[in-house]
Scaffold this motif. Sequence first.
Motif, mmCIF file in Angstrom:
data_model
loop_
_atom_site.group_PDB
_atom_site.id
_atom_site.type_symbol
_atom_site.label_atom_id
_atom_site.label_comp_id
_atom_site.label_asym_id
_atom_site.label_seq_id
_atom_site.Cartn_x
_atom_site.Cartn_y
_atom_site.Cartn_z
ATOM 1 N N LEU A 30 0.833 -1.206 0.000
ATOM 2 C CA LEU A 30 0.000 0.000 0.000
ATOM 3 C C LEU A 30 0.870 1.259 0.000
ATOM 4 O O LEU A 30 0.554 2.245 -0.670
ATOM 5 C CB LEU A 30 -0.940 0.003 1.206
ATOM 6 C CG LEU A 30 -2.026 -1.077 1.224
ATOM 7 C CD1 LEU A 30 -2.901 -0.920 2.461
ATOM 8 C CD2 LEU A 30 -2.885 -1.011 -0.030
ATOM 9 N N TRP A 31 1.976 1.234 0.755
ATOM 10 C CA TRP A 31 2.891 2.377 0.758
ATOM 11 C C TRP A 31 3.479 2.588 -0.641
ATOM 12 O O TRP A 31 3.700 3.720 -1.075
ATOM 13 C CB TRP A 31 4.033 2.142 1.753
ATOM 14 C CG TRP A 31 3.673 2.286 3.189
ATOM 15 C CD1 TRP A 31 3.226 1.298 4.030
ATOM 16 C CD2 TRP A 31 3.732 3.478 3.990
ATOM 17 N NE1 TRP A 31 3.010 1.801 5.293
ATOM 18 C CE2 TRP A 31 3.318 3.125 5.302
ATOM 19 C CE3 TRP A 31 4.110 4.793 3.724
ATOM 20 C CZ2 TRP A 31 3.266 4.063 6.336
ATOM 21 C CZ3 TRP A 31 4.068 5.718 4.763
ATOM 22 C CH2 TRP A 31 3.637 5.347 6.043
ATOM 23 N N LYS A 33 2.162 1.794 -3.556
ATOM 24 C CA LYS A 33 1.168 1.787 -4.631
ATOM 25 C C LYS A 33 1.293 2.952 -5.600
ATOM 26 O O LYS A 33 1.160 2.784 -6.819
ATOM 27 C CB LYS A 33 -0.236 1.748 -4.023
ATOM 28 C CG LYS A 33 -1.320 1.386 -5.015
ATOM 29 C CD LYS A 33 -2.637 1.132 -4.286
ATOM 30 C CE LYS A 33 -3.720 0.703 -5.264
ATOM 31 N NZ LYS A 33 -5.007 0.436 -4.581
ATOM 32 N N ASP A 360 -8.675 -0.136 3.203
ATOM 33 C CA ASP A 360 -9.084 1.037 2.426
ATOM 34 C C ASP A 360 -8.806 2.317 3.219
ATOM 35 O O ASP A 360 -8.247 3.283 2.685
ATOM 36 C CB ASP A 360 -10.573 0.955 2.086
ATOM 37 C CG ASP A 360 -10.936 -0.366 1.429
ATOM 38 O OD1 ASP A 360 -11.030 -0.406 0.203
ATOM 39 O OD2 ASP A 360 -11.107 -1.358 2.159
ATOM 40 N N GLU A 363 -5.044 2.776 3.500
ATOM 41 C CA GLU A 363 -4.467 3.303 2.261
ATOM 42 C C GLU A 363 -4.679 4.807 2.148
ATOM 43 O O GLU A 363 -3.775 5.547 1.747
ATOM 44 C CB GLU A 363 -5.090 2.596 1.060
ATOM 45 C CG GLU A 363 -4.483 2.996 -0.272
ATOM 46 C CD GLU A 363 -5.048 2.207 -1.445
ATOM 47 O OE1 GLU A 363 -4.784 2.602 -2.593
ATOM 48 O OE2 GLU A 363 -5.754 1.204 -1.209
ATOM 49 N N LYS A 367 -1.692 7.747 1.941
ATOM 50 C CA LYS A 367 -1.626 8.776 0.892
ATOM 51 C C LYS A 367 -1.460 10.159 1.502
ATOM 52 O O LYS A 367 -0.676 10.988 0.997
ATOM 53 C CB LYS A 367 -2.890 8.728 0.027
ATOM 54 C CG LYS A 367 -2.960 7.533 -0.907
ATOM 55 C CD LYS A 367 -4.248 7.536 -1.708
ATOM 56 C CE LYS A 367 -4.304 6.340 -2.630
ATOM 57 N NZ LYS A 367 -5.594 6.273 -3.379
#
Length: 372
Positions: A30-31, A33, A360, A363, A367
């Motif tokens: 996730l980091w 992505k 979710d 994530e 961001k």
Amino acid sequence: MKFAIITHVIHGKELGNYFAYEPYVREMNLWMKDVSEVLIVAPLHSALKTPIQEFYQHQQITFVPIANFDISSFKSVLHSLMVMPSIVWKIYQTMKGADHIHLRCPGNIGLLGCLVQILFPSKSKTAKYAGNWDPNEKQPLSYRLQKWFLSNTFLTKNMQVLVYGEWENSSKNIKPFFTASYFEKDKIEVKPRKLTGKISFLFVGTLANGKQPLYAIQLIEQLMKKGNNVQLTLYGEGSERAMLENYISENKLENIIFLKGNQNQEIIKTAYCENHFVVLPSLSEGWPKVVAEGMFWGCLPVASRVSCVPNMLENGQRGLLLDLMLNEDAEKIESILNDNSLYQDKVNKAIKWSIQFTMDVFEDEIKLLLKS
């Protein structure tokens, strides 16, 4: 963005792809992505991939292998002194070429990362402290040093430090955080199991002293001796497996205690859905994912009072807190075995709390961290 990861996590390589411990990789994917290039500084071993390991999902990974080291003996200290200059140089070179620096702590490599990052005060940085941040917890010197460096906003600039739980008198760069395991799409309707027939307990984790699997076994043994129809299934491997097998055999517990070894995420998920309780008598934790995962699937946690566990369980409203005294803990569990409505109330509260923390949401939070 060139995203650099400095970590002690041991990695492997298969057909040109890198892999490591599955929960860690799932988070790191996730980091990674939305970054263009990933630089990883970590130990690299030649062992084959196991069911509890996973591949990174990124097309542009530059891996910088370093030696693994510890300072547990005089011999290991001598080895560490020999390999440290090379490790520090590789960390420095990687940080120099990165746009964002991400440290994984606590660990020996994380400690070196805490030192080297001082040389890059203007670079965007994050650190994930995956251990127990409790300032009153007795911990090794290297852990205390990492906490000190990460909290020192004079030496550690432009960094957000993610920790588990909320702690008084924290510096302004310390950010309470969480770890997630499941996505919104994974959610299904979960209802508490009824406390009828055989009551099943679950242990998920390394079979090592810090996790206290023997205590979990003895707890179920004590409940059985008191006339309760119980069983315990343990998932995981570790240095204490042979000792646990001997204990089970010597005490004739083969019919109620089962060792299943390491299994993949789907098998563990099914186990959470089928068992009544997940037991974690651990001596130290960061964010105990087995507690959060068990709650997500309606498997009520029975866990020791370490790190942020009391907060996760709302001091016993969403589970049971162990005092690590066998008779007292067995009586505490037995009291809920005799009260199905209380059990179901706790499970419903646990589910409601845990489903807030999805991948979710995680994530989205990542961001924001990378943009700030």
